[in-house]
Design a protein around this motif. Sequence first.
Motif, PDB file in Angstrom:
ATOM      1  N   GLU A 196       0.824  -1.220   0.000  1.00 13.01           N
ATOM      2  CA  GLU A 196       0.000   0.000   0.000  1.00 13.01           C
ATOM      3  C   GLU A 196       0.853   1.262   0.000  1.00 13.01           C
ATOM      4  OE1 GLU A 196      -3.109   2.322   2.987  1.00 13.01           O
ATOM      5  OE2 GLU A 196      -2.609   0.235   3.356  1.00 13.01           O
ATOM      6  N   PHE A 197       1.891   1.274   0.835  1.00 10.86           N
ATOM      7  CA  PHE A 197       2.732   2.467   0.930  1.00 10.86           C
ATOM      8  C   PHE A 197       3.889   2.446  -0.065  1.00 10.86           C
ATOM      9  CE2 PHE A 197       0.981   2.263   5.318  1.00 10.86           C
ATOM     10  CZ  PHE A 197       0.278   3.443   5.279  1.00 10.86           C
ATOM     11  N   GLY A 198       4.305   1.257  -0.495  1.00 14.46           N
ATOM     12  CA  GLY A 198       5.469   1.156  -1.361  1.00 14.46           C
ATOM     13  C   GLY A 198       5.205   1.479  -2.813  1.00 14.46           C
ATOM     14  N   ILE A 199       4.080   1.062  -3.338  1.00 12.58           N
ATOM     15  CA  ILE A 199       3.778   1.292  -4.751  1.00 12.58           C
ATOM     16  C   ILE A 199       3.798   2.786  -5.096  1.00 12.58           C
ATOM     17  CG2 ILE A 199       1.999   1.047  -6.539  1.00 12.58           C
ATOM     18  CD1 ILE A 199       3.323  -1.592  -6.017  1.00 12.58           C
ATOM     19  N   PRO A 200       3.109   3.644  -4.355  1.00 11.69           N
ATOM     20  CA  PRO A 200       3.158   5.067  -4.696  1.00 11.69           C
ATOM     21  C   PRO A 200       4.585   5.643  -4.635  1.00 11.69           C
ATOM     22  CG  PRO A 200       1.352   4.664  -3.184  1.00 11.69           C
ATOM     23  CD  PRO A 200       2.159   3.401  -3.254  1.00 11.69           C
ATOM     24  N   ALA A 201       5.371   5.190  -3.668  1.00  8.56           N
ATOM     25  CA  ALA A 201       6.745   5.692  -3.552  1.00  8.56           C
ATOM     26  C   ALA A 201       7.581   5.269  -4.752  1.00  8.56           C
ATOM     27  CB  ALA A 201       7.378   5.184  -2.260  1.00  8.56           C
ATOM     28  N   LEU A 202       7.348   4.074  -5.246  1.00 10.39           N
ATOM     29  CA  LEU A 202       8.123   3.588  -6.387  1.00 10.39           C
ATOM     30  C   LEU A 202       7.678   4.195  -7.711  1.00 10.39           C
ATOM     31  CD1 LEU A 202       8.410  -0.176  -5.417  1.00 10.39           C
ATOM     32  CD2 LEU A 202      10.229   1.551  -5.371  1.00 10.39           C
ATOM     33  N   MET A 203       6.485   4.761  -7.759  1.00 15.99           N
ATOM     34  CA  MET A 203       5.974   5.357  -8.995  1.00 15.99           C
ATOM     35  C   MET A 203       6.387   6.818  -9.170  1.00 15.99           C
ATOM     36  SD  MET A 203       4.506   2.996 -10.582  1.00 15.99           S
ATOM     37  CE  MET A 203       5.228   1.529  -9.906  1.00 15.99           C
ATOM     38  N   ARG A 204       7.021   7.393  -8.170  1.00 11.93           N
ATOM     39  CA  ARG A 204       7.465   8.789  -8.262  1.00 11.93           C
ATOM     40  C   ARG A 204       8.737   8.880  -9.100  1.00 11.93           C
ATOM     41  NH1 ARG A 204       7.108   9.437  -2.021  1.00 11.93           N
ATOM     42  NH2 ARG A 204       9.335   9.144  -2.296  1.00 11.93           N
ATOM     43  N   ASP A 205       9.000  10.092  -9.603  1.00 10.87           N
ATOM     44  CA  ASP A 205      10.232  10.319 -10.363  1.00 10.87           C
ATOM     45  C   ASP A 205      11.470  10.123  -9.501  1.00 10.87           C
ATOM     46  OD1 ASP A 205       8.864  10.851 -12.698  1.00 10.87           O
ATOM     47  OD2 ASP A 205       8.829  13.018 -12.361  1.00 10.87           O
ATOM     48  N   PRO A 254      18.506   5.920   3.996  1.00  8.32           N
ATOM     49  CA  PRO A 254      18.272   5.412   5.358  1.00  8.32           C
ATOM     50  C   PRO A 254      17.067   6.054   6.052  1.00  8.32           C
ATOM     51  CG  PRO A 254      20.601   5.794   5.021  1.00  8.32           C
ATOM     52  CD  PRO A 254      19.895   6.324   3.800  1.00  8.32           C
ATOM     53  N   GLU A 255      16.885   7.355   5.869  1.00 11.23           N
ATOM     54  CA  GLU A 255      15.752   8.029   6.511  1.00 11.23           C
ATOM     55  C   GLU A 255      14.426   7.511   5.951  1.00 11.23           C
ATOM     56  OE1 GLU A 255      18.083   9.971   4.702  1.00 11.23           O
ATOM     57  OE2 GLU A 255      19.396  10.150   6.436  1.00 11.23           O
ATOM     58  N   GLU A 256      14.381   7.288   4.643  1.00  7.83           N
ATOM     59  CA  GLU A 256      13.155   6.794   4.018  1.00  7.83           C
ATOM     60  C   GLU A 256      12.871   5.353   4.441  1.00  7.83           C
ATOM     61  OE1 GLU A 256       9.666   6.473   2.075  1.00  7.83           O
ATOM     62  OE2 GLU A 256      10.782   8.300   2.488  1.00  7.83           O
ATOM     63  N   ILE A 257      13.909   4.553   4.564  1.00 10.74           N
ATOM     64  CA  ILE A 257      13.729   3.169   5.028  1.00 10.74           C
ATOM     65  C   ILE A 257      13.165   3.159   6.437  1.00 10.74           C
ATOM     66  CG2 ILE A 257      14.930   1.055   5.657  1.00 10.74           C
ATOM     67  CD1 ILE A 257      16.854   1.648   3.304  1.00 10.74           C
ATOM     68  N   ALA A 258      13.726   4.005   7.313  1.00  8.76           N
ATOM     69  CA  ALA A 258      13.239   4.092   8.694  1.00  8.76           C
ATOM     70  C   ALA A 258      11.778   4.552   8.726  1.00  8.76           C
ATOM     71  CB  ALA A 258      14.116   5.028   9.505  1.00  8.76           C
ATOM     72  N   GLU A 259      11.438   5.526   7.897  1.00  7.91           N
ATOM     73  CA  GLU A 259      10.064   6.027   7.847  1.00  7.91           C
ATOM     74  C   GLU A 259       9.119   4.949   7.315  1.00  7.91           C
ATOM     75  OE1 GLU A 259       6.785   8.435   8.259  1.00  7.91           O
ATOM     76  OE2 GLU A 259       8.797   8.621   9.118  1.00  7.91           O
ATOM     77  N   ILE A 296       9.477   1.706   7.581  1.00  6.09           N
ATOM     78  CA  ILE A 296       9.296   0.708   8.655  1.00  6.09           C
ATOM     79  C   ILE A 296       8.307   1.220   9.689  1.00  6.09           C
ATOM     80  CG2 ILE A 296      10.460  -0.465  10.566  1.00  6.09           C
ATOM     81  CD1 ILE A 296      12.938  -0.592   8.711  1.00  6.09           C
ATOM     82  N   ARG A 297       8.407   2.514  10.039  1.00 12.97           N
ATOM     83  CA  ARG A 297       7.484   3.096  11.004  1.00 12.97           C
ATOM     84  C   ARG A 297       6.047   3.052  10.480  1.00 12.97           C
ATOM     85  NH1 ARG A 297       4.404   6.883  11.694  1.00 12.97           N
ATOM     86  NH2 ARG A 297       4.987   8.066   9.856  1.00 12.97           N
ATOM     87  N   ARG A 298       5.851   3.352   9.201  1.00  9.82           N
ATOM     88  CA  ARG A 298       4.500   3.330   8.620  1.00  9.82           C
ATOM     89  C   ARG A 298       3.926   1.923   8.581  1.00  9.82           C
ATOM     90  NH1 ARG A 298       6.630   7.021   4.655  1.00  9.82           N
ATOM     91  NH2 ARG A 298       7.036   5.226   3.332  1.00  9.82           N
ATOM     92  N   ILE A 299       4.764   0.959   8.275  1.00 12.27           N
ATOM     93  CA  ILE A 299       4.298  -0.411   8.094  1.00 12.27           C
ATOM     94  C   ILE A 299       3.987  -1.090   9.418  1.00 12.27           C
ATOM     95  CG2 ILE A 299       4.990  -2.701   7.280  1.00 12.27           C
ATOM     96  CD1 ILE A 299       6.601  -1.204   5.084  1.00 12.27           C
ATOM     97  N   THR A 300       4.790  -0.826  10.431  1.00 13.08           N
ATOM     98  CA  THR A 300       4.631  -1.567  11.691  1.00 13.08           C
ATOM     99  C   THR A 300       3.842  -0.818  12.720  1.00 13.08           C
ATOM    100  OG1 THR A 300       6.762  -0.760  12.490  1.00 13.08           O
ATOM    101  CG2 THR A 300       6.698  -2.898  11.417  1.00 13.08           C
TER     102      THR A 300
END
Length: 78
Positions: A50-59, A67-72, A74-78
């Motif tokens: 749900e959260f990954g697809i929109p992020a991967l579709m951006r330019d 690292p900051e995006e990975i941490a964010e 993980i926070r959104r998912i868990t």
Amino acid sequence: MIDLDHPTVQGGAHAGGACCARLECIAGPDAADLGQHLRHAAVLAAKAIEFGIPALMRDDWKNVFEPEEIAESIRRIT
């Protein structure tokens, strides 16, 4: 595909007595908890999609590896 209604996943005994090689047929002391763990993993996977697809579709999709995006994420998912 994982069968969440399989007897072993639901905490019951395998009907044939011998465990097959499929993930949902793992027997042992934690077999009763397997269904709960699989359901939790499915929820986390759905959130990741749900959260990954929109992020991967951006330019700027390559930012998903920062690292900051990975941490964010993980926070959104868990």
